[in-house]
Write an enzyme that holds these catalytic residues in place. Structure first.
Site, PDB file in Angstrom:
ATOM      1  N   HIS A 181     -14.631  27.993  13.822  1.00 41.51           N
ATOM      2  CA  HIS A 181     -14.260  28.422  12.472  1.00 41.51           C
ATOM      3  C   HIS A 181     -14.455  29.913  12.229  1.00 41.51           C
ATOM      4  CE1 HIS A 181     -13.636  24.257  11.653  1.00 41.51           C
ATOM      5  NE2 HIS A 181     -14.856  23.988  12.066  1.00 41.51           N
TER       6      HIS A 181
ATOM      7  N   ARG B  99     -10.576  36.568  -2.379  1.00 39.49           N
ATOM      8  CA  ARG B  99     -11.159  37.876  -2.037  1.00 39.49           C
ATOM      9  C   ARG B  99     -10.205  38.641  -1.130  1.00 39.49           C
ATOM     10  NH1 ARG B  99     -13.286  34.066   1.616  1.00 39.49           N
ATOM     11  NH2 ARG B  99     -12.511  34.527   3.696  1.00 39.49           N
TER      12      ARG B  99
ATOM     13  N   LYS C  52     -12.789  22.781  -3.420  1.00 42.93           N
ATOM     14  CA  LYS C  52     -11.540  22.333  -2.799  1.00 42.93           C
ATOM     15  C   LYS C  52     -10.869  21.254  -3.636  1.00 42.93           C
ATOM     16  CE  LYS C  52     -12.532  23.311   2.062  1.00 42.93           C
ATOM     17  NZ  LYS C  52     -13.557  24.281   1.866  1.00 42.93           N
TER      18      LYS C  52
HETATM   19  C1  MV4 Z   1      -8.182  20.470   8.499  1.00 46.10           C
HETATM   20  C2  MV4 Z   1      -7.830  20.341   9.856  1.00 46.10           C
HETATM   21  C3  MV4 Z   1      -7.063  19.263  10.219  1.00 46.10           C
HETATM   22  N1  MV4 Z   1      -6.682  18.373   9.291  1.00 46.10           N
HETATM   23  N2  MV4 Z   1      -7.778  19.562   7.619  1.00 46.10           N
HETATM   24  C4  MV4 Z   1     -11.336  23.964   9.080  1.00 46.10           C
HETATM   25  C5  MV4 Z   1     -12.087  24.741   8.043  1.00 46.10           C
HETATM   26  C6  MV4 Z   1     -11.361  24.563   6.765  1.00 46.10           C
HETATM   27  N3  MV4 Z   1     -10.850  25.840   6.313  1.00 46.10           N
HETATM   28  C7  MV4 Z   1     -10.278  23.586   7.034  1.00 46.10           C
HETATM   29  N4  MV4 Z   1     -10.265  23.305   8.423  1.00 46.10           N
HETATM   30  C8  MV4 Z   1      -9.440  22.371   8.949  1.00 46.10           C
HETATM   31  N5  MV4 Z   1      -8.960  21.458   8.072  1.00 46.10           N
HETATM   32  C9  MV4 Z   1      -7.039  18.538   8.013  1.00 46.10           C
HETATM   33  N6  MV4 Z   1      -6.655  17.619   7.138  1.00 46.10           N
HETATM   34  C10 MV4 Z   1      -8.286  21.292  10.750  1.00 46.10           C
HETATM   35  C11 MV4 Z   1      -9.103  22.310  10.295  1.00 46.10           C
HETATM   36  C12 MV4 Z   1      -9.526  23.257  11.292  1.00 46.10           C
HETATM   37  C13 MV4 Z   1      -9.142  24.584  11.207  1.00 46.10           C
HETATM   38  C14 MV4 Z   1      -8.355  25.056  10.161  1.00 46.10           C
HETATM   39  C15 MV4 Z   1      -7.993  26.378  10.107  1.00 46.10           C
HETATM   40  C16 MV4 Z   1      -8.419  27.248  11.100  1.00 46.10           C
HETATM   41  C17 MV4 Z   1      -9.189  26.808  12.118  1.00 46.10           C
HETATM   42  C18 MV4 Z   1      -9.571  25.473  12.189  1.00 46.10           C
HETATM   43  C19 MV4 Z   1     -10.343  25.035  13.261  1.00 46.10           C
HETATM   44  C20 MV4 Z   1     -10.713  23.726  13.316  1.00 46.10           C
HETATM   45  C21 MV4 Z   1     -10.312  22.837  12.326  1.00 46.10           C
END
Ligand code: MV4
Length: 499
Positions: free
Chosen positions: A237, A294, A118
């Site tokens: 997730h 992917r 990341k």
């Molecule tokens: C975040 C966020 C809120 N703020 N970043 C979850 C897994 C990863 N792909 C990134 N994720 C998140 N990052 C910031 N700065 C909230 C999430 C997140 C989330 C993101 C996408 C889809 C579902 C989610 C469920 C919980 C938290």
């Protein structure tokens, strides 16, 4: 240009079938690999040739690089499609495939490596004007310095693992007093899960929507986007429902997000199919999060609204063809929704429910697509992801796609294992889902396990009323007609399915 003649699909289940179907349409021969647990899987029979590559555990079969490469050599394979999961985002695998003189149907090993971190991804994307969540650009090395940065950003903040995925190594920090404790947890989780303890800080966006852009790039530097998918309905997730287009963005945001996604892809010299993930806050500010290098589980919704076969494009790109699709020729047509049918019991905390598919009857009809990898009578192996199928509906607009989905769910007959179908039906009927007023917290806020039972209870009540009405009637008719009771239309379809 090297025309691909034989593809090995280094995967199983629905996605292996999905890829081989397109290969057949392109007159490309197919090779399936399988574990001992998957001997009877449809993907094994569907392929022109199939080879067992090891015992059930994926570490000994679907992740066994040497065995897979040996099959390639033995069978004269010239290209490998990794699908999703397993080896799909393993840069070392992509590299080895190429070193063997084979074509990896996917991006370069370098692009996989950059986007797999990341921090490296943010660094690469930083060369372009792409909105990112306020935070640190590098791994935290000095805690006191990190706390100063966190104060500057403002709590709550998130500590994220650079190598992270699926929420692992991610910690919310509400106040400075818990910073050290949460940081320790994030680092130890990152170390145990990814063998990489690098973590960084971001402002925590509390109720985001998850919107991702599908891109395609060729090996000549051309990159296009195929609009967005909205994947906000997820649980821990794990995405549950995906749709395209998103009802939460305007044409202006779509264009801007598409441009950003293309720039992210450019920043790592991307080719193949890829997905750029964004989160969007309540004010509709969006931020780049990460890129998935992917083909994704939810790719069919994009195929349905654009008419583009993404696997065909991946193969053409891997062969070295320039993209034949032009951005200005692409348009969104209609609306598509996908629900993931898992062998899990939503009424029981989504506990995986392994067992045998005693009944397995699929819905069909106009606007219904099912991508699955199982047949009636098969066992769901305990070794892999418990996804039975993806049920996708397509309609002229979102309402039509939702109505088709409810109809298709009601038509789907699965017994032997509990599935997430009743849960998906609950979501389709929920006013906050139908109105578009939902974010990544939807399941936590709106779903309680009892709700499924309540709906069943409601239907049982209807059934009970029906039975008593029949009994009263038959009483009046000298008790001759009791046999019709229970076969009436008031019997819940869920009940008949739950043997
Ligand atoms: C975040 C966020 C809120 N703020 N970043 C979850 C897994 C990863 N792909 C990134 N994720 C998140 N990052 C910031 N700065 C909230 C999430 C997140 C989330 C993101 C996408 C889809 C579902 C989610 C469920 C919980 C938290």
């Amino acid at each position: 240009m090297p025309a691909i003649k034989k593809i090995l699909v280094a995967n199983r289940g629905e996605i292996a079938l999905r890829i081989m179907r397109t290969a057949k349409e392109m007159n490309i021969a197919t090779v399936a690999v399988y574990s001992e647990a998957d001997r009877k899987s449809p993907h094994v029979r569907f392929a022109d040739e199939s080879v067992c590559i090891g015992p059930a555990p994926s570490s000994e079969s679907y992740l066994n690089i040497n065995n897979i490469l040996k099959v390639c050599k033995d069978l004269g394979v010239d290209a490998v499609h990794p699908g999703y999961g397993f080896l799909s985002e393993n840069a070392g695998f992509a590299k080895k495939v190429q070193e063997e003189g084979l074509i990896f149907i996917g991006p370069s090993a370098e692009a996989i490596e950059i986007m797999g971190s990341k921090l490296a991804a943010k660094q690469a994307a930083g060369k372009y004007n792409i909105p990112m969540v306020p935070g640190t650009a590098t791994a935290i090395s000095d805690r006191e310095e990190a706390k100063q940065i966190a104060l500057g950003i403002g709590y709550p903040i998130l500590i994220k693992a650079s190598a992270g995925g699926g929420g692992k190594g991610m910690r919310i920090v509400e106040t400075e007093t818990e910073f050290d404790e949460q940081m320790d947890r994030a680092v130890s989780e990152a170390l145990s899960s990814f063998n990489d303890g690098a973590v960084f800080i971001e402002k925590y966006i509390e109720s985001p929507k998850h919107i991702e852009i599908q891109i395609l790039g060729d090996q000549h530097g051309n990159i296009i986007h195929l609009f967005e998918r909205e994947c906000s309905v997820q649980r821990r997730h794990q995405k549950v429902i995906e749709e395209a287009p998103s009802i939460s963005i305007t044409p202006g945001i779509r264009e801007e997000m598409g441009r950003c996604a293309i720039d992210v892809a450019k920043s790592c010299g991307y080719y193949g199919a890829g997905t750029v993930e964004f989160i969007m806050d309540e004010k509709r500010n969006f931020y780049f999060l990460e890129m998935n290098t992917r083909l994704q589980v939810e790719h069919p919704v994009t195929e349905l609204i654009t008419g583009v076969d993404l696997v065909k494009q991946m193969i053409r790109i891997a062969e070295g063809h320039p993209l034949a699709l032009k951005q200005e020729e692409l348009a969104i047509n209609g609306h598509a929704i996908e629900v993931r049918v898992y062998a899990e019991d939503a009424a029981n905390n989504f506990l995986p429910d392994v067992g045998r598919l005693n009944t397995y009857v699929k819905p069909s009809g106009n606007g219904v697509r099912i991508d699955d990898g199982f047949e009636q009578g098969m066992e769901i192996p305990i070794y892999y992801d418990p996804m039975i199928a993806k049920l996708i509906t397509y309609g002229a607009d979102r309402e039509e796609a939702i109505q088709k989905m409810i109809r298709a769910i009601d038509e789907y007959q699965i017994t032997g294992v509990e599935t997430t179908l009743p849960f998906c039906r609950f979501v389709m009927k929920h006013p906050e889902f139908t109105s578009g007023n939902f974010d990544t917290n939807f399941v936590n806020i709106h779903f309680k396990p009892q709700m499924l039972n309540q709906e069943i209870d409601h239907e049982s009540a209807v059934l009970a009323a029906f039975i008593s009405a029949q009994l009263i009637k038959s009483d009046k008719r000298d008790n001759i007609n009791c046999k019709t009771v229970g076969t009436g239309a008031a019997v819940s379809k869920w009940k008949t399915r739950r043997v």
